[in-house]
Design an enzyme around this catalytic site. Sequence first.
Site, mmCIF file in Angstrom:
data_model
loop_
_atom_site.group_PDB
_atom_site.id
_atom_site.type_symbol
_atom_site.label_atom_id
_atom_site.label_comp_id
_atom_site.label_asym_id
_atom_site.label_seq_id
_atom_site.Cartn_x
_atom_site.Cartn_y
_atom_site.Cartn_z
ATOM 1 N N SER A 1 -2.205 4.400 -0.184
ATOM 2 C CA SER A 1 -1.437 4.617 1.026
ATOM 3 C C SER A 1 -1.272 6.105 1.317
ATOM 4 C CB SER A 1 -0.088 3.897 0.905
ATOM 5 O OG SER A 1 0.563 3.800 2.145
ATOM 6 N N ASP B 1 -3.412 -5.153 7.618
ATOM 7 C CA ASP B 1 -2.825 -3.833 7.420
ATOM 8 C C ASP B 1 -3.230 -2.946 8.602
ATOM 9 O OD1 ASP B 1 -2.003 -1.309 6.582
ATOM 10 O OD2 ASP B 1 -2.968 -1.419 4.623
ATOM 11 N N HIS C 1 -0.715 -4.683 3.151
ATOM 12 C CA HIS C 1 -0.443 -3.367 2.594
ATOM 13 C C HIS C 1 0.434 -3.512 1.344
ATOM 14 C CE1 HIS C 1 -0.492 0.980 3.028
ATOM 15 N NE2 HIS C 1 0.763 0.981 2.614
#
Length: 307
Positions: free
Chosen positions: A155, A247, A277
Site C-alpha cells: 500500500s 481495490d 485491499h
Amino acid sequence: MDSKTTKPMPTEAGIRAFHERCKAFYPADAVNASVEQQRQWYDALCAEFDAPSPEGLTRRDERVAGRIPVRYYRPAEVASETRVFYIHGGGFVVGSLESHDAICAELAHGAQVELVSVDYRLAPEHLWPAAFEDCCDVLEALLADGRPLVVAGDSAGGNLSAGIVLKAKAEGLAGIVGQVLIYPGLGGDLTRGSYVEMAQAPLLSTADVDYYREVLKAPADQPFAHPLKAADLSGLPPAYITGAHFDPLRDDARAYAARLAQAGVDVTYREEPQMVHSWLRARHMSPGAQEGFARLVQGVARLVGTA
C-alpha cells in the site's frame, strides 16, 4: 457484485468474513475521525490479526542514524546473503513496526531470508518528504555493507518502495536486486479506471485514497511520490507486483507492471481475483489470501535467490 448493495464485493466466503471482522475494529468512515483515533483503531485491528512467530525466528530492534527505528528479522534458516527491506502500509498516517510484525516474520521465514522493517515518520505530523527521506536513509545504510537488497512494501509502503528505487536509480546507487510492490498506491488518476469502478470497494475507498494524498501533501508532479509519473522506468531492478481486484489501487499496480515490462524490466504481475485491499492480514482465514501470500513468498524467494 453484492445483490443487496451497489458496492463491489468478492464472493469468497473467507475474504467476506475477513471484511466483517475488520469492520468491528476499523469503521468504513475511519478517515473522518481524528488521527489519534484512527491509530487506536488500526492498532486494535492489527492486534486482532496477530499470529504466532515462526519457530526459531529472532528479532532485533535498532535505530538508523540514531533516530529511525528498524527491526531485524532472522529466521531459523537463512539461505541467501540478500536481505529484504520492508516498508509497511497505512496511508502514511497509521502503522508501525508492530502493525506488520507478523507479516514480516512470516515473509522472512517463508523466503528464508533476513528482513529489516522500518518505522518511518507519519503524516500529518510529518509531511512529504519525511517518510520518503527516512526510507532512503535506511536504504543507504543497508546498502553500505555491500549486501544485495530487495525493497518491498504494501500500500503506502509499496509507494515508498517504488519511489526509493527510482531515486536510487537516479543517483546511481547500486545493490538493489529486486522490488516487491503489494497493492501499491502509485499516483494514478482518481477519476479513471479502478478508482471509479472500485470507488466503494471494501476496506479502502477512492475517497480514502484522496484523503491520504491530501494529508501527505506530496507535490503532484514529484515522480518519487507518484511513481507512475516517472518518465523512464528502464534499468530498474526486477519486480514482483501483486494487486487486488476489489481495490481502487488495482490499476496502479497493473499500469506500473505494464510500464516496467515495456521498459524491459523483468516483472511478474499477479492479480488476486477475490481479494480486497489489505488482504495480507487475511492469509490465515481466506483460501485466496493464503494462496496469494504463498505466491508472494515465492516471488520474494526468486528475487533473493532462495527459490
